[in-house]
Scaffold this motif. Structure first.
Motif, mmCIF file in Angstrom:
data_model
loop_
_atom_site.group_PDB
_atom_site.id
_atom_site.type_symbol
_atom_site.label_atom_id
_atom_site.label_comp_id
_atom_site.label_asym_id
_atom_site.label_seq_id
_atom_site.Cartn_x
_atom_site.Cartn_y
_atom_site.Cartn_z
ATOM 1 N N GLU A 132 53.686 133.823 112.281
ATOM 2 C CA GLU A 132 53.043 132.523 112.433
ATOM 3 C C GLU A 132 54.071 131.494 112.881
ATOM 4 N N TYR A 133 53.705 130.743 113.891
ATOM 5 C CA TYR A 133 54.602 129.731 114.435
ATOM 6 C C TYR A 133 54.578 128.483 113.556
ATOM 7 N N ARG A 134 55.737 128.054 113.183
ATOM 8 C CA ARG A 134 55.886 126.812 112.438
ATOM 9 C C ARG A 134 56.976 126.010 113.133
ATOM 10 N N PRO A 135 56.612 124.885 113.738
ATOM 11 C CA PRO A 135 57.654 124.108 114.414
ATOM 12 C C PRO A 135 58.646 123.555 113.396
ATOM 13 N N LYS A 136 59.874 123.431 113.847
ATOM 14 C CA LYS A 136 60.899 122.830 112.982
ATOM 15 C C LYS A 136 60.528 121.373 112.748
ATOM 16 N N GLU A 137 60.999 120.868 111.651
ATOM 17 C CA GLU A 137 60.781 119.457 111.347
ATOM 18 C C GLU A 137 61.472 118.598 112.411
ATOM 19 N N ARG A 138 60.893 117.456 112.705
ATOM 20 C CA ARG A 138 61.538 116.538 113.645
ATOM 21 C C ARG A 138 62.765 115.935 112.976
ATOM 22 N N GLU A 139 63.858 115.908 113.745
ATOM 23 C CA GLU A 139 65.100 115.388 113.172
ATOM 24 C C GLU A 139 65.649 114.211 113.969
ATOM 25 N N TRP A 140 65.130 113.942 115.156
ATOM 26 C CA TRP A 140 65.486 112.810 116.000
ATOM 27 C C TRP A 140 66.989 112.661 116.190
#
Length: 191
Positions: free
Chosen positions: A66-74
């Motif tokens: 299952e694809y889980r995008p990484k958290e946004r870190e900016w």
């Protein structure tokens, strides 16, 4: 009446009689369908453990894939921000630009890796703070026979983002060899 006219009449009558007999004896094309809307289908008792085992195995595989995008870190360089430091193939790269001064004008250049030390310009985005001080941009590297991007390997590695016309430091991000679920066909070799 002569034989030439009697024979065709008799043949015609026989054909009509055969047609009537066939129609009378033909069974209708009706299929009986059992109403199963309110009935539950139950497997045989001895098959239940095997079925449950297979269902558990499939669920485990789905959870692993299952694809889980990484958290946004900016990650940031001046008014320029990328939402992540690592992407998978097929994932959109989100560039946010906010707070440009009216004197800032130039290009954001996305550089893809050629090898460990050299890069090639993949895409440029012009900016002019006098026209717009803020905007967003999405970029998704895609194969193109015409542009010479033939395989997924053309995108995998450490990328750089250079801000031409400014003194802001470069940003870096990585594209992994993993492919976004459902986009596998988009990264089949094209040349």
């Amino acid at each position: 009446m002569d034989n030439k006219t009697v024979i065709p009449i008799i043949v015609g009558i026989i054909i009509v009689i055969i047609g009537i007999v066939v129609i009378i004896n033909e069974e209708p094309n009706i299929i009986e369908v059992e109403d199963t809307m309110d009935k539950e289908i139950l497997p045989e008792e001895e098959a239940i453990p095997e079925i449950q085992e297979k269902l558990d195995e499939l669920e485990k595989i789905n959870l692993e894939n299952e694809y889980r995008p990484k958290e946004r870190e900016w990650i940031t360089s001046g008014p320029f921000q990328l939402d992540r430091s690592e992407y998978v193939l097929g994932e959109k790269i989100f560039l946010r630009i906010g707070g440009l001064t009216s004197e800032e004008k130039g290009q954001v250049a996305f550089l893809r890796p050629l090898n460990g030390t050299h890069y090639s310009v993949y895409w440029t985005i012009p900016f002019d703070g006098a026209e717009k001080s803020a905007f967003n941009y999405y970029l998704q590297p895609q194969l193109s026979k015409r542009l010479g991007y033939c395989t997924a390997d053309d995108f995998v590695g450490e990328w750089r983002v250079v801000f031409r016309g400014t003194d802001y430091p470069n940003l870096e991000f990585k594209i992994t060899e993993d492919i976004l679920t459902g986009d596998e066909e988009d990264y089949e070799p094209v040349c």
